[in-house]
Write an enzyme that holds these catalytic residues in place. Sequence first.
Site, mmCIF file in Angstrom:
data_model
loop_
_atom_site.group_PDB
_atom_site.id
_atom_site.type_symbol
_atom_site.label_atom_id
_atom_site.label_comp_id
_atom_site.label_asym_id
_atom_site.label_seq_id
_atom_site.Cartn_x
_atom_site.Cartn_y
_atom_site.Cartn_z
ATOM 1 N N GLU A 24 31.021 36.804 49.955
ATOM 2 C CA GLU A 24 30.909 35.815 48.605
ATOM 3 C C GLU A 24 32.466 35.436 48.272
ATOM 4 O O GLU A 24 33.360 36.056 48.843
ATOM 5 C CB GLU A 24 30.573 36.793 47.598
ATOM 6 C CG GLU A 24 31.455 38.214 47.426
ATOM 7 C CD GLU A 24 31.419 38.654 45.961
ATOM 8 O OE1 GLU A 24 31.463 37.875 45.030
ATOM 9 O OE2 GLU A 24 31.368 39.854 45.726
ATOM 10 N N LYS A 157 30.741 49.467 40.906
ATOM 11 C CA LYS A 157 31.905 49.972 40.092
ATOM 12 C C LYS A 157 31.561 51.188 38.819
ATOM 13 O O LYS A 157 30.456 50.769 38.339
ATOM 14 C CB LYS A 157 32.963 48.889 39.754
ATOM 15 C CG LYS A 157 33.484 47.985 40.583
ATOM 16 C CD LYS A 157 34.600 47.141 39.900
ATOM 17 C CE LYS A 157 33.648 46.395 39.166
ATOM 18 N NZ LYS A 157 32.566 45.367 39.412
HETATM 19 N N1 PSU Z 1 32.529 43.923 41.749
HETATM 20 C C1 PSU Z 1 33.706 43.791 42.238
HETATM 21 N N2 PSU Z 1 34.567 42.819 42.366
HETATM 22 C C2 PSU Z 1 33.945 41.564 41.926
HETATM 23 C C3 PSU Z 1 32.640 41.490 41.284
HETATM 24 C C4 PSU Z 1 31.933 42.729 41.335
HETATM 25 O O1 PSU Z 1 34.334 45.178 42.532
HETATM 26 O O2 PSU Z 1 34.770 40.493 41.978
HETATM 27 C C5 PSU Z 1 32.022 40.465 41.093
HETATM 28 C C6 PSU Z 1 31.024 40.045 42.086
HETATM 29 O O3 PSU Z 1 30.725 38.744 42.431
HETATM 30 C C7 PSU Z 1 29.873 40.018 41.363
HETATM 31 C C8 PSU Z 1 30.162 39.799 39.833
HETATM 32 O O4 PSU Z 1 28.469 39.456 41.875
HETATM 33 O O5 PSU Z 1 31.458 40.296 39.922
HETATM 34 C C9 PSU Z 1 29.160 40.420 38.988
HETATM 35 O O6 PSU Z 1 29.407 39.783 37.660
HETATM 36 P P1 PSU Z 1 28.627 39.760 36.518
HETATM 37 O O7 PSU Z 1 28.636 41.190 36.140
HETATM 38 O O8 PSU Z 1 29.389 39.088 35.311
HETATM 39 O O9 PSU Z 1 27.231 39.313 36.919
#
Ligand code: PSU
Length: 304
Positions: A24, A157
């Site tokens: 990604e 996380k």
């Molecule tokens: N977890 C991480 N680093 C990140 C992300 C998640 O440790 O950069 C990013 C990923 O791209 C994930 C996104 O798909 O955050 C999720 O964001 P949201 O909660 O806004 O959907």
Amino acid sequence: MSPFEPSPEVAAALQEGRPVVALESTIISHGLPRPRNHEAAVEFEEILRSRGVTPATIAVLDGVPRVGLDAEGVRRIAEEDLAKASVRDLPILAARHSSGATTVAATAFLAARAGIRVFATGGLGGVHRGASSTFDESADLSTLAGCPVAVVSAGVKSVLDVPATLERLETLSVPVVGYRTDVFPLFWLAASDLPLDWRVDSPEEVAAILRAQEAAADGRLDRPGLLVANPIPVEQQWDPAEHDRVLEQAFAAAAEAGVRGKAVTPFLLGYIVRASGGVSLEVNLDLARNNVRVAADIAIALAA
Ligand code: PSU
Ligand code: MN
């Protein structure tokens, strides 16, 4: 216009049935600080190539969803201020000829349509704390319910509501397997106290599950993926006491700054890197490398 454009390298690998792993771009653009983010993007691709696996880093560049980037594309996702793009943003970026870094959801969506079955990330998005009033749940979860891709992630996380995330994955019928673990991992930490129903100990076992999912789907592509929960080795994890202390500070800072919506994850990650003196960043890179290696092994087993 084609809905996505595979690079010549990725197209050739898929055509010949050679192993491919999707990567990604949001983790590069919004999840890691410059200039380490560029080094990491290059390194993740090198880890794959060194094992004979073709990397397919995914991003939208100038309106075109790219599956597999050249060196200039990798530089752009690391150095340009790109929009954070989930699945719903893809047509808008296309219409405006704009660029965006794809989240796990958007990356899995594009990977699945390109025919890529294995994807390595750091951590999957999930249910945010307080979601029962904010409704803040990542589209990563619902998207995985309809994209046949194995996502190798170090769990989610610990800033999220982890038990609620596992409940939602169950509701959405997204299977979760622990990779050489019986409990769900917590990103920077190797283990939570949340047990998993299924454990796998080899890439071949994961490949067998992916084949069984495909066989059960009668050719449908709108079917669930698989979450492969791959813990960071315990000797590489973040000190748990330090982790708890820094997280508490990060939540207080986010509340004070009034951060909401999709800005929450990048804010917390950035804050945590600074407040940990960079320690959390090294752990983040270690767990991501570890996921890339396991994804490579799974892709190789699947292509065999
Ligand atoms: N977890 C991480 N680093 C990140 C992300 C998640 O440790 O950069 C990013 C990923 O791209 C994930 C996104 O798909 O955050 C999720 O964001 P949201 O909660 O806004 O959907
Ligand atoms: Mn959100």
